[in-house]
Design a protein around this motif. Structure first.
Motif, PDB file in Angstrom:
ATOM      1  N   GLY A   1       0.610  -1.432   0.115  1.00 20.95           N
ATOM      2  CA  GLY A   1       0.168   0.150  -0.090  1.00 20.95           C
ATOM      3  C   GLY A   1       1.262   1.169  -0.277  1.00 20.95           C
ATOM      4  O   GLY A   1       0.605   2.576  -0.454  1.00 20.95           O
TER       5      GLY A   1
ATOM      6  N   ALA B   1       1.634   1.350  -3.918  1.00 14.59           N
ATOM      7  CA  ALA B   1       0.852   2.178  -4.799  1.00 14.59           C
ATOM      8  C   ALA B   1       0.129   2.607  -4.961  1.00 14.59           C
ATOM      9  O   ALA B   1       0.381   4.416  -4.257  1.00 14.59           O
ATOM     10  CB  ALA B   1      -0.710   0.845  -4.690  1.00 14.59           C
ATOM     11  N   LYS B   2      -0.720   3.423  -6.344  1.00 12.27           N
ATOM     12  CA  LYS B   2      -0.542   4.574  -6.866  1.00 12.27           C
ATOM     13  C   LYS B   2      -1.919   4.950  -6.609  1.00 12.27           C
ATOM     14  O   LYS B   2      -2.683   3.639  -7.103  1.00 12.27           O
ATOM     15  CB  LYS B   2       0.082   4.535  -8.084  1.00 12.27           C
ATOM     16  CG  LYS B   2       1.239   4.123  -9.060  1.00 12.27           C
ATOM     17  CD  LYS B   2       1.393   4.940 -10.666  1.00 12.27           C
ATOM     18  CE  LYS B   2       2.675   4.780 -11.007  1.00 12.27           C
ATOM     19  NZ  LYS B   2       3.355   4.470 -12.453  1.00 12.27           N
ATOM     20  N   SER B   3      -2.235   5.962  -6.159  1.00 12.99           N
ATOM     21  CA  SER B   3      -3.564   6.296  -6.677  1.00 12.99           C
ATOM     22  C   SER B   3      -4.254   5.523  -7.718  1.00 12.99           C
ATOM     23  O   SER B   3      -3.943   6.146  -9.060  1.00 12.99           O
ATOM     24  CB  SER B   3      -4.175   7.885  -5.979  1.00 12.99           C
ATOM     25  OG  SER B   3      -4.083   7.993  -4.873  1.00 12.99           O
ATOM     26  N   ARG B   4      -5.993   5.041  -7.658  1.00 11.58           N
ATOM     27  CA  ARG B   4      -6.638   4.810  -9.451  1.00 11.58           C
ATOM     28  C   ARG B   4      -8.165   5.447  -9.579  1.00 11.58           C
ATOM     29  O   ARG B   4      -8.669   5.399  -7.777  1.00 11.58           O
ATOM     30  CB  ARG B   4      -6.000   3.493  -9.318  1.00 11.58           C
ATOM     31  CG  ARG B   4      -5.085   2.945  -9.800  1.00 11.58           C
ATOM     32  CD  ARG B   4      -5.203   1.515 -10.213  1.00 11.58           C
ATOM     33  NE  ARG B   4      -5.895   0.265  -8.761  1.00 11.58           N
ATOM     34  CZ  ARG B   4      -6.594  -0.143  -9.284  1.00 11.58           C
ATOM     35  NH1 ARG B   4      -7.010  -0.279  -9.825  1.00 11.58           N
ATOM     36  NH2 ARG B   4      -7.185  -0.844  -8.098  1.00 11.58           N
TER      37      ARG B   4
ATOM     38  N   ALA C   1     -10.221   9.074  -6.746  1.00 13.03           N
ATOM     39  CA  ALA C   1      -8.646   8.154  -6.679  1.00 13.03           C
ATOM     40  C   ALA C   1      -8.093   7.931  -5.452  1.00 13.03           C
ATOM     41  O   ALA C   1      -8.301   8.386  -4.232  1.00 13.03           O
ATOM     42  CB  ALA C   1      -8.099   9.551  -6.895  1.00 13.03           C
TER      43      ALA C   1
ATOM     44  N   LYS D   1      -6.008   5.152  -3.423  1.00  9.68           N
ATOM     45  CA  LYS D   1      -5.004   3.498  -3.724  1.00  9.68           C
ATOM     46  C   LYS D   1      -4.927   2.014  -3.148  1.00  9.68           C
ATOM     47  O   LYS D   1      -4.581   1.458  -3.076  1.00  9.68           O
ATOM     48  CB  LYS D   1      -3.614   4.213  -3.189  1.00  9.68           C
ATOM     49  CG  LYS D   1      -2.975   4.461  -1.525  1.00  9.68           C
ATOM     50  CD  LYS D   1      -2.260   4.354  -1.090  1.00  9.68           C
ATOM     51  CE  LYS D   1      -1.715   5.488   0.287  1.00  9.68           C
ATOM     52  NZ  LYS D   1      -2.867   6.301   0.730  1.00  9.68           N
ATOM     53  N   ASP D   2      -6.473   2.640  -1.978  1.00 12.81           N
ATOM     54  CA  ASP D   2      -6.448   1.045  -1.305  1.00 12.81           C
ATOM     55  C   ASP D   2      -7.866   1.941  -1.263  1.00 12.81           C
ATOM     56  O   ASP D   2      -8.644   2.720  -0.665  1.00 12.81           O
ATOM     57  CB  ASP D   2      -5.516   1.221  -0.642  1.00 12.81           C
ATOM     58  CG  ASP D   2      -5.443   2.057   0.632  1.00 12.81           C
ATOM     59  OD1 ASP D   2      -6.225   2.556   1.269  1.00 12.81           O
ATOM     60  OD2 ASP D   2      -4.805   2.107   1.682  1.00 12.81           O
TER      61      ASP D   2
ATOM     62  N   GLU E   1      -8.370   4.455   2.319  1.00 10.19           N
ATOM     63  CA  GLU E   1      -8.281   6.208   1.231  1.00 10.19           C
ATOM     64  C   GLU E   1      -9.492   6.417   0.357  1.00 10.19           C
ATOM     65  O   GLU E   1     -10.101   7.421   1.063  1.00 10.19           O
ATOM     66  CB  GLU E   1      -7.415   6.131   0.341  1.00 10.19           C
ATOM     67  CG  GLU E   1      -7.531   7.548  -0.384  1.00 10.19           C
ATOM     68  CD  GLU E   1      -6.067   8.323  -0.768  1.00 10.19           C
ATOM     69  OE1 GLU E   1      -5.498   8.745  -1.335  1.00 10.19           O
ATOM     70  OE2 GLU E   1      -5.466   6.637  -0.867  1.00 10.19           O
TER      71      GLU E   1
ATOM     72  N   ALA F   1      -7.997  -4.241  -5.484  1.00 12.87           N
ATOM     73  CA  ALA F   1      -6.131  -4.830  -6.391  1.00 12.87           C
ATOM     74  C   ALA F   1      -6.479  -5.275  -7.641  1.00 12.87           C
ATOM     75  O   ALA F   1      -5.720  -4.841  -8.650  1.00 12.87           O
ATOM     76  CB  ALA F   1      -5.602  -5.206  -5.486  1.00 12.87           C
TER      77      ALA F   1
ATOM     78  N   ASP G   1      -9.591   0.274 -13.912  1.00 17.18           N
ATOM     79  CA  ASP G   1     -10.373   1.739 -13.028  1.00 17.18           C
ATOM     80  C   ASP G   1     -11.084   2.220 -13.331  1.00 17.18           C
ATOM     81  O   ASP G   1     -12.035   1.692 -14.369  1.00 17.18           O
ATOM     82  CB  ASP G   1      -9.022   2.768 -14.128  1.00 17.18           C
ATOM     83  CG  ASP G   1      -7.796   2.903 -13.934  1.00 17.18           C
ATOM     84  OD1 ASP G   1      -7.239   2.209 -12.803  1.00 17.18           O
ATOM     85  OD2 ASP G   1      -6.746   2.886 -14.079  1.00 17.18           O
TER      86      ASP G   1
END
Length: 340
Positions: free
Chosen positions: A3, A6-9, A25, A27-28, A31, A64, A68
Motif C-alpha cells: 500500500g 501503490a498508485k492512486s487509481r 482517486a 490507492k486502497d 483511502e 487491487a 480503473d
C-alpha cells in the motif's frame, strides 16, 4: 508494504440515496472510504463499499483487482446493495422516471440490433406507455377502436368479453344433449342444461372476473386491471411470470384475447361426459348440478393462462364421483360413474 507504493487509481462512487456519481482517486479501500464518506457525507463508522453491478463487497484484496473507473456504491452501516437490478426496480416503481425511461428506451431501440434486447426494450415501452387509469371512451378513444359503440367504458367491454367466453361453455353441453338417442334421457339432459343456464344467468355469466370495477373477491385482476397468468393446468403458478393489463392500451386489449380460461378438469373430455353418464339412469334433480356448475363456469376449475402456458394435451383429471350426486340421494346411487 504494498500500500505504501501503490498508485492512486480513479473510481466512480455514489451513495445509496443519490444516483449522482462522483470521481474519487484512491490507492486502497481505507483511502476510498475516507474520501467517499467526506464527499457523500456518510458517517465513517461501519461504512463499506460494494460494486454497483452486483453488490459484491470490496475488500482490500479485491480492491487491487478492480479496473480503473469501476462503479461503486458507498453504504452506511447495515445498508445493503443487491446490484444494478435494485436501480431498475427503483426506476420502474416510481412514476417520476417514466417519461425519461420512455425516451431512453426509444433511443436505444432505434439502433438496437440484438433481438433479445429489442424484445426487452419493446416490452418496457409497452408497459410504461400505460393509459390504464383512463376508463371511458371519451378519455381514451384509441383503446376503443374496433369496439362496438354500445360500450362506453373499458370495464364494461371486458366484463362482456368474459361473459361471452363463459357463456360459450354451454355449447358443448347442448351438443351432447342433442346427440342423446333415448327420449327420456334427453329430456333429463335438457332439464339439467336449463338449470345450469339459469344458475349462470343469475350470476351474470361471471363477467366480474375481468371487470376491475368489481369487488376484489369477485375479480381475477388488480384494481388497476393487471392480470397474471396462473400457469398451466398441472402447475401451481406460471414459471414465465406472464402478466398483462388489457386496460392499458388497444394493443394489450387485443393481445388479451389470446389468453385462455382453461378448464383444469376438461370440459369436453371429462365434465360433460360425466354429466351425460350420470343422467343415463338418473333424474336431473338427483344430480349435484352445483358441482358441475362450479367445474364448468367458475374459478374453482378455471385458470387464466397465457397462450404459451395453455397445454392442449389431455389433462387426465377426473370429476369426483362422490360429488356427482346430491348428498341426500347419494346412498341410492351406488353405481360408479365411468368417465371416458
Amino acid at each position: 508494504m504494498f500500500g505504501l507504493f501503490a498508485k492512486s487509481r480513479p473510481f466512480k462512487i455514489r451513495s445509496l440515496e443519490d444516483n449522482k456519481k462522483y470521481g474519487v482517486a484512491a490507492k486502497d479501500v481505507k483511502e476510498l472510504l475516507k474520501k467517499g464518506c467526506k464527499l457523500l457525507k456518510v458517517p465513517p463508522l461501519g461504512a463499506h463499499v460494494c460494486l454497483y453491478a452486483d453488490g459484491t463487497e470490496v475488500t482490500e484484496k479485491y480492491f487491487a483487482t478492480l479496473p480503473d473507473n469501476t462503479e461503486l456504491v458507498l453504504l452506511r452501516k447495515q445498508q445493503a446493495w443487491g446490484g444494478a437490478v435494485c436501480d431498475i426496480a427503483h426506476l420502474l416503481g416510481s412514476d417520476q422516471y417514466a417519461m425519461g425511461l420512455i425516451e431512453a428506451a426509444k433511443g436505444l431501440l432505434h439502433d438496437e440490433k440484438s433481438a433479445k434486447r429489442r424484445k426487452i426494450l419493446t416490452d418496457l415501452l409497452h408497459n410504461l406507455e400505460d393509459r390504464s387509469e383512463l376508463e371511458s371512451r371519451v378519455e381514451d378513444k384509441e383503446w376503443f377502436i374496433g369496439v362496438e359503440a354500445r360500450f362506453k367504458t373499458k370495464s364494461a367491454y371486458l366484463k362482456s368479453n368474459c361473459e361471452n367466453r363463459i357463456r360459450s361453455y354451454m355449447k358443448d353441453l347442448d351438443e351432447a344433449t342433442k346427440a342423446v338417442q333415448k327420449t327420456k334421457v334427453r329430456e333429463e339432459c335438457v332439464q339439467a342444461s336449463k338449470s345450469l343456464s339459469h344458475m349462470l344467468k343469475c350470476d351474470k355469466y361471471n363477467g366480474c372476473y375481468f371487470d376491475r370495477s368489481s369487488k376484489e373477491k369477485d375479480r381475477i385482476c388488480t384494481k388497476e386491471g393487471w392480470f397474471t397468468c396462473q400457469g398451466s393446468f398441472d402447475q401451481p403458478k406460471c414459471a414465465w411470470l406472464h402478466s398483462i393489463n388489457p386496460y392499458s392500451s388497444r394493443e394489450s386489449r387485443i393481445m388479451f384475447s389470446t389468453w385462455n380460461l382453461d378448464h383444469r378438469i376438461e370440459k369436453k373430455r371429462t365434465i360433460v361426459p360425466a354429466l351425460m353418464d350420470a343422467l343415463q339412469n338418473h333424474k336431473s334433480e338427483d344430480i349435484n348440478l352445483t358441482y358441475f356448475y362450479r367445474l364448468l363456469f367458475t374459478c374453482d376449475n378455471l385458470k387464466l393462462v397465457h397462450i404459451v402456458c395453455h397445454k392442449k394435451e389431455a389433462h387426465n383429471l377426473q370429476c369426483e364421483p362422490k360429488k356427482i350426486f346430491k348428498a341426500d340421494n347419494r346412498k341410492h346411487h351406488s353405481k360408479k360413474i365411468r368417465l371416458k
